[in-house]
Scaffold this active site. Structure first.
Site, PDB file in Angstrom:
ATOM      1  N   LYS A  96      14.698   1.587 -11.395  1.00 13.21           N
ATOM      2  CA  LYS A  96      15.102   1.625  -9.979  1.00 13.21           C
ATOM      3  C   LYS A  96      15.469   3.024  -9.482  1.00 13.21           C
ATOM      4  O   LYS A  96      15.210   3.358  -8.332  1.00 13.21           O
ATOM      5  CB  LYS A  96      16.293   0.689  -9.745  1.00 13.21           C
ATOM      6  N   ASN A 141      14.210  -1.148  -5.376  1.00 12.99           N
ATOM      7  CA  ASN A 141      13.772  -2.283  -6.210  1.00 12.99           C
ATOM      8  C   ASN A 141      12.531  -2.957  -5.636  1.00 12.99           C
ATOM      9  O   ASN A 141      11.972  -3.846  -6.259  1.00 12.99           O
ATOM     10  CB  ASN A 141      14.891  -3.317  -6.389  1.00 12.99           C
ATOM     11  N   ASP A 186      33.354   9.386 -15.968  1.00 16.06           N
ATOM     12  CA  ASP A 186      32.292  10.269 -15.451  1.00 16.06           C
ATOM     13  C   ASP A 186      31.407   9.530 -14.459  1.00 16.06           C
ATOM     14  O   ASP A 186      31.107  10.022 -13.365  1.00 16.06           O
ATOM     15  CB  ASP A 186      31.366  10.732 -16.594  1.00 16.06           C
ATOM     16  N   ARG A 187      30.962   8.338 -14.868  1.00 14.38           N
ATOM     17  CA  ARG A 187      30.069   7.579 -13.993  1.00 14.38           C
ATOM     18  C   ARG A 187      30.803   7.175 -12.702  1.00 14.38           C
ATOM     19  O   ARG A 187      30.232   7.178 -11.614  1.00 14.38           O
ATOM     20  CB  ARG A 187      29.540   6.344 -14.731  1.00 14.38           C
ATOM     21  N   TYR A 212      23.828 -13.769 -14.027  1.00 17.63           N
ATOM     22  CA  TYR A 212      23.440 -15.172 -13.805  1.00 17.63           C
ATOM     23  C   TYR A 212      23.027 -15.876 -15.094  1.00 17.63           C
ATOM     24  O   TYR A 212      22.774 -17.076 -15.086  1.00 17.63           O
ATOM     25  CB  TYR A 212      22.314 -15.273 -12.766  1.00 17.63           C
TER      26      TYR A 212
HETATM   27  P1  NDP Z   1      23.771  -0.265 -15.505  1.00 17.57           P
HETATM   28  O1  NDP Z   1      23.388  -0.118 -16.929  1.00 17.57           O
HETATM   29  O2  NDP Z   1      23.264   0.709 -14.494  1.00 17.57           O
HETATM   30  O3  NDP Z   1      25.393  -0.263 -15.395  1.00 17.57           O
HETATM   31  C1  NDP Z   1      26.168  -1.030 -16.285  1.00 17.57           C
HETATM   32  C2  NDP Z   1      27.632  -1.039 -15.826  1.00 17.57           C
HETATM   33  O4  NDP Z   1      28.349  -1.957 -16.656  1.00 17.57           O
HETATM   34  C3  NDP Z   1      28.326   0.303 -15.949  1.00 17.57           C
HETATM   35  O5  NDP Z   1      29.290   0.423 -14.941  1.00 17.57           O
HETATM   36  C4  NDP Z   1      28.991   0.175 -17.341  1.00 17.57           C
HETATM   37  O6  NDP Z   1      30.124   0.983 -17.484  1.00 17.57           O
HETATM   38  C5  NDP Z   1      29.421  -1.259 -17.286  1.00 17.57           C
HETATM   39  N1  NDP Z   1      29.641  -1.899 -18.588  1.00 17.57           N
HETATM   40  C6  NDP Z   1      28.707  -2.189 -19.512  1.00 17.57           C
HETATM   41  N2  NDP Z   1      29.282  -2.858 -20.553  1.00 17.57           N
HETATM   42  C7  NDP Z   1      30.600  -2.967 -20.252  1.00 17.57           C
HETATM   43  C8  NDP Z   1      31.711  -3.555 -20.927  1.00 17.57           C
HETATM   44  N3  NDP Z   1      31.572  -4.168 -22.103  1.00 17.57           N
HETATM   45  N4  NDP Z   1      32.934  -3.501 -20.334  1.00 17.57           N
HETATM   46  C9  NDP Z   1      33.064  -2.897 -19.131  1.00 17.57           C
HETATM   47  N5  NDP Z   1      32.055  -2.314 -18.444  1.00 17.57           N
HETATM   48  C10 NDP Z   1      30.838  -2.354 -19.004  1.00 17.57           C
HETATM   49  O7  NDP Z   1      23.355  -1.769 -15.128  1.00 17.57           O
HETATM   50  P2  NDP Z   1      23.104  -2.363 -13.663  1.00 17.57           P
HETATM   51  O8  NDP Z   1      24.072  -1.745 -12.744  1.00 17.57           O
HETATM   52  O9  NDP Z   1      21.662  -2.290 -13.323  1.00 17.57           O
HETATM   53  O10 NDP Z   1      23.445  -3.910 -13.893  1.00 17.57           O
HETATM   54  C11 NDP Z   1      24.788  -4.357 -14.059  1.00 17.57           C
HETATM   55  C12 NDP Z   1      24.826  -5.879 -14.123  1.00 17.57           C
HETATM   56  O11 NDP Z   1      24.403  -6.452 -12.898  1.00 17.57           O
HETATM   57  C13 NDP Z   1      23.894  -6.452 -15.208  1.00 17.57           C
HETATM   58  O12 NDP Z   1      24.571  -7.503 -15.830  1.00 17.57           O
HETATM   59  C14 NDP Z   1      22.713  -6.965 -14.435  1.00 17.57           C
HETATM   60  O13 NDP Z   1      22.106  -8.057 -15.079  1.00 17.57           O
HETATM   61  C15 NDP Z   1      23.385  -7.425 -13.131  1.00 17.57           C
HETATM   62  N6  NDP Z   1      22.461  -7.401 -11.975  1.00 17.57           N
HETATM   63  C16 NDP Z   1      22.234  -8.586 -11.323  1.00 17.57           C
HETATM   64  C17 NDP Z   1      21.406  -8.619 -10.230  1.00 17.57           C
HETATM   65  C18 NDP Z   1      21.174  -9.920  -9.516  1.00 17.57           C
HETATM   66  O14 NDP Z   1      20.256  -9.999  -8.694  1.00 17.57           O
HETATM   67  N7  NDP Z   1      21.978 -10.935  -9.763  1.00 17.57           N
HETATM   68  C19 NDP Z   1      20.714  -7.406  -9.725  1.00 17.57           C
HETATM   69  C20 NDP Z   1      21.035  -6.210 -10.483  1.00 17.57           C
HETATM   70  C21 NDP Z   1      21.872  -6.234 -11.572  1.00 17.57           C
HETATM   71  P3  NDP Z   1      30.036   2.476 -18.134  1.00 17.57           P
HETATM   72  O15 NDP Z   1      29.695   3.389 -17.004  1.00 17.57           O
HETATM   73  O16 NDP Z   1      31.387   2.674 -18.675  1.00 17.57           O
HETATM   74  O17 NDP Z   1      28.968   2.423 -19.199  1.00 17.57           O
END
Ligand code: NDP
Length: 305
Positions: A91, A112, A180-181, A248
């Site tokens: 994306k 997307n 950072d993020r 989901y």
């Molecule tokens: P990214 O990989 O870009 O971001 C992941 C995020 O989750 C970061 O903020 C990361 O934090 C955090 N994270 C990961 N593991 C943990 C944990 N164990 N505890 C706390 N924070 C955590 O993924 P996306 O943003 O693309 O997707 C995020 C979620 O949203 C996914 O589950 C995805 O399936 C869902 N999603 C659903 C959609 C829908 O249509 N329903 C559409 C798009 C996404 P850090 O920066 O610290 O690594």
């Protein structure tokens, strides 16, 4: 070879594939478990019953490695794929590969949905629309004037943050695990939307004012695995907020389970997936799309997995 919408193809397969006259596709890596083909092809079958043009449309899935995305977009434009959906990990990278980009998608820094035009692919982002519509449908909440806590700072959180701010939420608190993020997302929002009311926080220090929030949105991946722990303790929130979790699958991720234990209204991300798909198909077809059919197909595909 006649292309089969149930199969997973790669870029190497494209030359030999005999696709429908109006082909659509989703790119991801991995892509095997995507339920988008089931949703879109069910909607197209419904649409074709009323308008025979849509009998020529079909949606396929392709596993495209990140380093092949640029080549893939050129090849698919040459093969006249009318629309492309992009999922993890494409994306953000695709933003620099499209010939034009819609304003909100540019602010989100992610696309997307791509629509083929005579100049090339135009980029859109329908995740924010999907989120807003799902929150309205499932939780009966509109984003305007809400005090919102957003968990996460990845790609999905970017789309959510821009949608909440554009729709006039009262205040947006964004929490993330890595600082950072988080700092990157706050800087992006302050730059793109200078009047936005945004506060960042680490999960260990939820600001006092955020504890009174009306709505919590989970955009982290915490909850994808059965033994994941909620990133924040929900019991500390005093205002009985509603909770929307973008995950989901599983159908009851950990935050939804915890919220329901506390007696809050909570929903998972299925409706968001459906509505981002509805909006994408509206952009491509320029007509109304049967959302209920897409939702039934999504539920059926998840059960079949
Ligand atoms: P990214 O990989 O870009 O971001 C992941 C995020 O989750 C970061 O903020 C990361 O934090 C955090 N994270 C990961 N593991 C943990 C944990 N164990 N505890 C706390 N924070 C955590 O993924 P996306 O943003 O693309 O997707 C995020 C979620 O949203 C996914 O589950 C995805 O399936 C869902 N999603 C659903 C959609 C829908 O249509 N329903 C559409 C798009 C996404 P850090 O920066 O610290 O690594």
């Amino acid at each position: 070879m006649v292309a089969d919408p149930d199969r997973v193809y790669t870029l190497a397969d494209l030359d030999d594939l005999n696709v429908a006259p109006v082909p659509l596709a989703v790119f991801g890596h991995p892509i095997k478990h995507s339920i988008s083909p089931a949703m879109h092809n069910a909607a197209l079958a419904d649409m074709a019953a009323h308008d025979e043009r849509f009998g020529d449309w079909c949606y396929y899935r392709f596993d495209i490695e990140p380093e092949r995305l640029g080549d893939a977009l050129k090849a698919f434009a040459e093969r006249k794929f009318a629309g492309i959906n992009l999922t993890i990990p494409h994306k953000v990278d695709a933003v620099d590969m499209v010939t034009a980009i819609e304003t909100d998608a540019a602010t989100m820094g992610a696309v997307n949905t791509l629509r083929l035009t005579p100049e090339g692919y135009h980029g859109h982002n329908t995740d924010g629309f999907g989120l807003e519509r799902a929150i309205a449908e499932n939780l009966d909440v509109s984003l305007a004037d809400q005090s919102i806590v957003l968990l996460g700072a990845g790609g999905a959180a970017r789309a959510a943050a821009v949608q909440c701010l554009r729709k006039g939420c009262k205040h947006l608190f964004i929490g993330n695990r890595s600082t950072d993020r988080l700092a990157g997302l706050i800087a992006l929002l302050e730059n793109a939307l200078p009047h936005a009311s945004v506060t960042g926080f680490p999960f260990s220090e939820v600001p006092e004012a955020a504890l009174e929030a009306d709505l919590i949105i989970n955009a982290t991946s915490a909850g994808l695995k059965p033994d994941d722990e909620p990133p924040v303790d929900l019991a500390q929130f005093r205002g009985k907020p509603k909770l929307f979790d973008m995950i989901y699958n599983p159908a009851e991720p950990c935050l939804v389970r915890e919220a329901r234990k506390l007696g809050w209204s909570a929903a998972n991300g299925l409706e968001m997936l459906v509505w981002q798909g509805v909006r994408a198909l509206e952009i491509w077809s320029e007509t109304d799309v049967p959302a209920a059919t897409m939702k039934r197909a999504a539920e059926g595909a998840l059960t079949a997995h």
